[in-house]
Design a protein around this motif. Structure first.
Motif, PDB file in Angstrom:
ATOM      1  N   ALA A  85       4.543   2.638 -21.968  1.00 13.11           N
ATOM      2  CA  ALA A  85       4.803   0.587 -22.570  1.00 13.11           C
ATOM      3  C   ALA A  85       5.236   0.343 -21.411  1.00 13.11           C
ATOM      4  O   ALA A  85       4.550  -0.796 -21.096  1.00 13.11           O
ATOM      5  CB  ALA A  85       5.436   1.092 -23.945  1.00 13.11           C
ATOM      6  N   ILE A  86       6.356   0.178 -20.702  1.00 10.42           N
ATOM      7  CA  ILE A  86       6.961  -0.128 -19.560  1.00 10.42           C
ATOM      8  C   ILE A  86       5.703  -0.778 -18.236  1.00 10.42           C
ATOM      9  O   ILE A  86       5.871  -1.628 -17.903  1.00 10.42           O
ATOM     10  CB  ILE A  86       8.543   0.131 -18.881  1.00 10.42           C
ATOM     11  N   LEU A  87       5.221   0.863 -18.014  1.00 14.23           N
ATOM     12  CA  LEU A  87       4.355   1.254 -17.382  1.00 14.23           C
ATOM     13  C   LEU A  87       2.909   0.113 -17.893  1.00 14.23           C
ATOM     14  O   LEU A  87       2.385  -0.661 -16.483  1.00 14.23           O
ATOM     15  CB  LEU A  87       3.642   2.412 -16.871  1.00 14.23           C
ATOM     16  N   GLY A  88       2.398  -0.050 -18.604  1.00  9.30           N
ATOM     17  CA  GLY A  88       1.539  -1.431 -19.184  1.00  9.30           C
ATOM     18  C   GLY A  88       1.445  -2.374 -19.266  1.00  9.30           C
ATOM     19  O   GLY A  88       0.986  -3.049 -18.380  1.00  9.30           O
ATOM     20  N   LEU A  89       3.059  -2.601 -19.455  1.00  6.68           N
ATOM     21  CA  LEU A  89       3.558  -4.151 -18.692  1.00  6.68           C
ATOM     22  C   LEU A  89       2.963  -4.567 -17.372  1.00  6.68           C
ATOM     23  O   LEU A  89       2.720  -5.444 -17.293  1.00  6.68           O
ATOM     24  CB  LEU A  89       4.448  -4.381 -19.954  1.00  6.68           C
ATOM     25  N   ALA A  90       4.013  -3.397 -16.536  1.00 10.46           N
ATOM     26  CA  ALA A  90       3.893  -3.074 -15.417  1.00 10.46           C
ATOM     27  C   ALA A  90       3.024  -3.743 -14.647  1.00 10.46           C
ATOM     28  O   ALA A  90       2.240  -4.936 -13.699  1.00 10.46           O
ATOM     29  CB  ALA A  90       4.780  -2.488 -14.878  1.00 10.46           C
ATOM     30  N   ILE A  91       1.636  -2.476 -15.285  1.00  8.62           N
ATOM     31  CA  ILE A  91      -0.099  -2.639 -14.259  1.00  8.62           C
ATOM     32  C   ILE A  91      -0.824  -4.389 -15.037  1.00  8.62           C
ATOM     33  O   ILE A  91      -1.371  -4.922 -14.285  1.00  8.62           O
ATOM     34  CB  ILE A  91      -0.811  -1.439 -14.983  1.00  8.62           C
ATOM     35  N   GLY A  92      -0.239  -4.483 -15.972  1.00  6.19           N
ATOM     36  CA  GLY A  92      -1.057  -6.053 -16.373  1.00  6.19           C
ATOM     37  C   GLY A  92      -0.559  -7.235 -15.392  1.00  6.19           C
ATOM     38  O   GLY A  92      -0.939  -8.018 -15.587  1.00  6.19           O
ATOM     39  N   TYR A  93       0.644  -6.857 -15.595  1.00  2.00           N
ATOM     40  CA  TYR A  93       1.428  -8.169 -14.635  1.00  2.00           C
ATOM     41  C   TYR A  93       0.878  -8.006 -13.313  1.00  2.00           C
ATOM     42  O   TYR A  93       0.779  -8.919 -12.276  1.00  2.00           O
ATOM     43  CB  TYR A  93       2.843  -8.248 -14.152  1.00  2.00           C
ATOM     44  N   ALA A  94       0.486  -6.829 -12.551  1.00  2.00           N
ATOM     45  CA  ALA A  94      -0.149  -6.977 -11.390  1.00  2.00           C
ATOM     46  C   ALA A  94      -1.739  -7.056 -11.066  1.00  2.00           C
ATOM     47  O   ALA A  94      -1.683  -7.267 -10.247  1.00  2.00           O
ATOM     48  CB  ALA A  94       0.175  -4.972 -10.800  1.00  2.00           C
ATOM     49  N   VAL A  95      -2.382  -6.736 -12.312  1.00  2.00           N
ATOM     50  CA  VAL A  95      -3.638  -6.912 -11.657  1.00  2.00           C
ATOM     51  C   VAL A  95      -4.083  -8.403 -12.868  1.00  2.00           C
ATOM     52  O   VAL A  95      -4.864  -8.970 -12.262  1.00  2.00           O
ATOM     53  CB  VAL A  95      -4.162  -5.923 -12.969  1.00  2.00           C
ATOM     54  N   ASN A  96      -2.884  -8.847 -13.612  1.00  2.00           N
ATOM     55  CA  ASN A  96      -3.428 -10.564 -14.656  1.00  2.00           C
ATOM     56  C   ASN A  96      -4.788 -10.361 -14.886  1.00  2.00           C
ATOM     57  O   ASN A  96      -5.226 -11.189 -14.522  1.00  2.00           O
ATOM     58  CB  ASN A  96      -3.391 -11.357 -13.533  1.00  2.00           C
ATOM     59  N   PRO A  97      -5.542  -9.646 -15.591  1.00  2.09           N
ATOM     60  CA  PRO A  97      -6.462  -8.850 -15.846  1.00  2.09           C
ATOM     61  C   PRO A  97      -6.452 -10.069 -17.172  1.00  2.09           C
ATOM     62  O   PRO A  97      -8.652 -10.484 -16.881  1.00  2.09           O
ATOM     63  CB  PRO A  97      -7.300  -7.588 -16.714  1.00  2.09           C
ATOM     64  N   GLY A  98      -6.228 -10.744 -17.116  1.00  7.99           N
ATOM     65  CA  GLY A  98      -6.525 -11.853 -18.405  1.00  7.99           C
ATOM     66  C   GLY A  98      -6.866 -13.530 -17.926  1.00  7.99           C
ATOM     67  O   GLY A  98      -7.141 -14.419 -18.444  1.00  7.99           O
ATOM     68  N   SER A  99      -5.858 -13.488 -16.282  1.00 13.97           N
ATOM     69  CA  SER A  99      -5.878 -14.656 -15.301  1.00 13.97           C
ATOM     70  C   SER A  99      -7.109 -15.671 -14.999  1.00 13.97           C
ATOM     71  O   SER A  99      -8.539 -14.603 -15.561  1.00 13.97           O
ATOM     72  CB  SER A  99      -4.923 -14.081 -14.394  1.00 13.97           C
ATOM     73  N   GLY A 100      -7.513 -16.553 -15.355  1.00  9.80           N
ATOM     74  CA  GLY A 100      -8.485 -17.935 -14.602  1.00  9.80           C
ATOM     75  C   GLY A 100      -9.266 -17.329 -16.407  1.00  9.80           C
ATOM     76  O   GLY A 100      -9.747 -18.986 -15.740  1.00  9.80           O
ATOM     77  N   ILE A 101      -8.732 -17.265 -16.897  1.00  8.15           N
ATOM     78  CA  ILE A 101      -9.421 -17.601 -17.822  1.00  8.15           C
ATOM     79  C   ILE A 101      -8.920 -17.904 -19.254  1.00  8.15           C
ATOM     80  O   ILE A 101      -7.252 -17.480 -19.526  1.00  8.15           O
ATOM     81  CB  ILE A 101     -10.357 -16.730 -19.000  1.00  8.15           C
ATOM     82  N   LYS A 102      -9.183 -19.442 -20.072  1.00  7.01           N
ATOM     83  CA  LYS A 102      -8.282 -19.939 -21.294  1.00  7.01           C
ATOM     84  C   LYS A 102      -9.087 -19.849 -21.832  1.00  7.01           C
ATOM     85  O   LYS A 102     -10.157 -21.135 -22.138  1.00  7.01           O
ATOM     86  CB  LYS A 102      -7.552 -21.027 -21.114  1.00  7.01           C
ATOM     87  N   LEU A 103      -8.958 -19.409 -23.489  1.00  8.13           N
ATOM     88  CA  LEU A 103      -9.374 -18.899 -24.972  1.00  8.13           C
ATOM     89  C   LEU A 103      -8.495 -20.461 -25.784  1.00  8.13           C
ATOM     90  O   LEU A 103      -7.086 -20.277 -25.222  1.00  8.13           O
ATOM     91  CB  LEU A 103      -9.451 -18.092 -25.121  1.00  8.13           C
ATOM     92  N   ALA A 104      -9.644 -21.733 -25.907  1.00 10.61           N
ATOM     93  CA  ALA A 104      -8.105 -22.306 -27.347  1.00 10.61           C
ATOM     94  C   ALA A 104      -7.931 -22.517 -28.261  1.00 10.61           C
ATOM     95  O   ALA A 104      -7.834 -23.442 -29.033  1.00 10.61           O
ATOM     96  CB  ALA A 104      -9.492 -23.423 -26.866  1.00 10.61           C
ATOM     97  N   SER A 105      -7.808 -20.677 -28.712  1.00  8.03           N
ATOM     98  CA  SER A 105      -7.833 -20.649 -30.323  1.00  8.03           C
ATOM     99  C   SER A 105      -6.140 -20.836 -30.538  1.00  8.03           C
ATOM    100  O   SER A 105      -5.603 -21.366 -31.329  1.00  8.03           O
ATOM    101  CB  SER A 105      -7.994 -19.671 -30.446  1.00  8.03           C
ATOM    102  N   VAL A 106      -5.349 -20.708 -29.221  1.00  4.76           N
ATOM    103  CA  VAL A 106      -4.425 -20.772 -29.776  1.00  4.76           C
ATOM    104  C   VAL A 106      -3.048 -21.790 -28.561  1.00  4.76           C
ATOM    105  O   VAL A 106      -3.699 -22.080 -27.549  1.00  4.76           O
ATOM    106  CB  VAL A 106      -3.104 -19.441 -29.428  1.00  4.76           C
ATOM    107  N   SER A 107      -2.404 -22.707 -29.126  1.00  4.05           N
ATOM    108  CA  SER A 107      -1.620 -23.502 -28.772  1.00  4.05           C
ATOM    109  C   SER A 107      -0.979 -23.374 -27.660  1.00  4.05           C
ATOM    110  O   SER A 107      -0.248 -22.365 -27.499  1.00  4.05           O
ATOM    111  CB  SER A 107      -0.949 -24.736 -29.397  1.00  4.05           C
ATOM    112  N   THR A 108      -1.084 -23.972 -26.156  1.00  5.70           N
ATOM    113  CA  THR A 108      -0.131 -23.508 -25.190  1.00  5.70           C
ATOM    114  C   THR A 108       1.420 -23.208 -25.111  1.00  5.70           C
ATOM    115  O   THR A 108       2.175 -23.297 -24.296  1.00  5.70           O
ATOM    116  CB  THR A 108      -0.619 -24.617 -23.874  1.00  5.70           C
TER     117      THR A 108
END
Length: 415
Positions: A85-108
């Protein structure tokens, strides 16, 4: 469609829904209702599913197994799942798969967890004051805590068979609940198609790129986890690394191609005993229990998924939020029953608890089969390496199979 697997149907549904959303735009956004109904049908059974599965797994163990061997097994399950689980979180921060795109369904301004929540309060909230209130509110963490305690008490009280009726009732309820979830999952292609149509109708084709980045990140994380795990097991159990990898080759191949821990279990048990030298009494305890309670791949998938979704929705993630993501990813693996689309079922547990939109599950649903390849490999390897460690601790590990250099000399088994 009856001759097409459920995962293939979900993939077709996602593709069809995406094309409909792109073709008709906002005019088709109303089909979201069908997807929301599907998600609610899954949610209505998932708490009961976990509640019964944990009680059955613990209540079915023999008293002596629940003690020494059960304690060792649970410790290694927890360690490997936490690392995943920790490795998954670390990889997520390293790769940033959701960065650069903003979906508008949730308030910032929304955060995954309130920044003001103290660590002590977060831990305290894991424990229920009223189990019926926890069940009614769908508080999965509190339900699992109660189920673990109830399963231990049932195991000890049933040493003379006095409470076999209770255990039998729990098992039958679990069987019915699994059948209910599998029935609901037949609606998954329609539900996912509706949700994906809504996502692409409101956000466009830009949502596809994060899926490719997500799979790349997950695959990269899986390779890192396996390399580290094999290296540690080779050192801890004092077995040659080459023989260890060779002994796992068939297990990994079956897990990767079938994406099913249940289908992999017979091969896993046979190879654990004959190609990896695990005593039969250990494999029969650890491997079936691991299928119900240990999911390294799912833990990595959940933490990476949650971080990806927070990036897509522009939600801030505080340090306490990171702790919550990791803990929820670990706890959600407890009692996760192996059913088609099990990754989606697990997401319905974690996503709402973190304050993420439930509809966001649709974004990852279409690639669930590909994600399932990595999840299943990590799950079965994690279970089998735990069996090796426990066998080594108990002096019940035969190291001769690791010394075989010619695969033709290895024992043959009929599948």
């Amino acid at each position: 469609m009856r001759h097409i697997s459920i995962t293939s149907q979900i993939g077709i549904g996602m593709l069809g829904g995406a094309l409909l959303g792109l073709a008709f735009g906002p005019k088709i956004a109303g089909v979201q209702l069908l997807g929301n109904i599907f998600l609610r049908l899954i949610q209505m059974a998932v708490v009961l599913l976990i509640f019964g599965a944990v009680i059955e797994a613990l209540g079915s163990l023999k008293s002596d197994q629940l003690g020494r061997l059960g304690g060792k097994t649970a410790m290694w399950f927890l360690i490997t799942t936490l690392i995943a689980a920790i490795l998954g979180l670390a990889i997520g921060y390293a790769v940033n798969p959701g960065s650069g795109i903003k979906l508008a369904s949730v308030s910032t301004s929304t955060t995954v967890a309130k920044a003001g929540t103290s660590f002590s309060q977060t831990i305290l909230d894991f424990f229920p004051t009223n189990i019926f209130d926890a069940l009614a509110k769908g508080n999965v963490i509190q339900v699992i805590i109660f189920a673990i305690l109830f399963g231990i008490v049932l195991n000890r009280a049933n040493s003379d068979g006095k409470f076999n009726l209770v255990l039998s009732f729990v098992k039958q309820m679990n069987q019915l609940t699994v059948k209910l979830v599998m029935l609901v999952m037949k609606l998954a292609p329609i539900g996912i198609a509706a949700l994906m149509a809504w996502v692409t109708a409101t956000s466009g084709i830009k949502v596809i790129l994060p899926l490719l980045k997500f799979l790349t990140a997950f695959g990269f994380g899986s390779v890192i986890f396996l390399v580290v795990l094999f290296g540690f097991i080779s050192w801890y159990a004092k077995v040659p690394l080459k023989g260890l990898v060779r002994g796992f080759s068939r297990i990994i191949l079956v897990a990767f191609t079938t994406t099913s821990s249940a289908i992999s279990l017979p091969i896993e048990m046979a190879d654990a005993e004959n190609r990896l030298g695990v005593e039969k009494s250990i494999s029969q305890l650890v491997l079936p229990l691991g299928m119900a309670l240990n999911s390294n791949g799912l833990a990595m998938y959940l933490s990476l998924s949650c971080l990806t979704l927070t990036q897509l929705y522009g939600m801030s993630v505080s340090p306490m939020s990171m702790v919550k993501i990791v803990l929820l990813s670990v706890i959600a693996c407890l009692g996760t029953v192996v059913v088609p689309g099990g990754g989606l079922v697990a997401l319905t547990i974690v996503v709402p608890t973190l304050g993420l939109p439930l509809q966001s599950i649709a974004i990852l649903a279409g690639i669930d089969w590909f994600s399932g390849m990595f999840r299943t490999v990590l799950n079965v390897v994690g279970d089998t390496t735990t069996a090796i460690v426990v066998a080594a601790d108990e002096s019940l590990l035969n190291r001769e199979p690791y010394k075989i250099h010619d695969d033709k000399m290895a024992p043959k088994h009929n599948l």
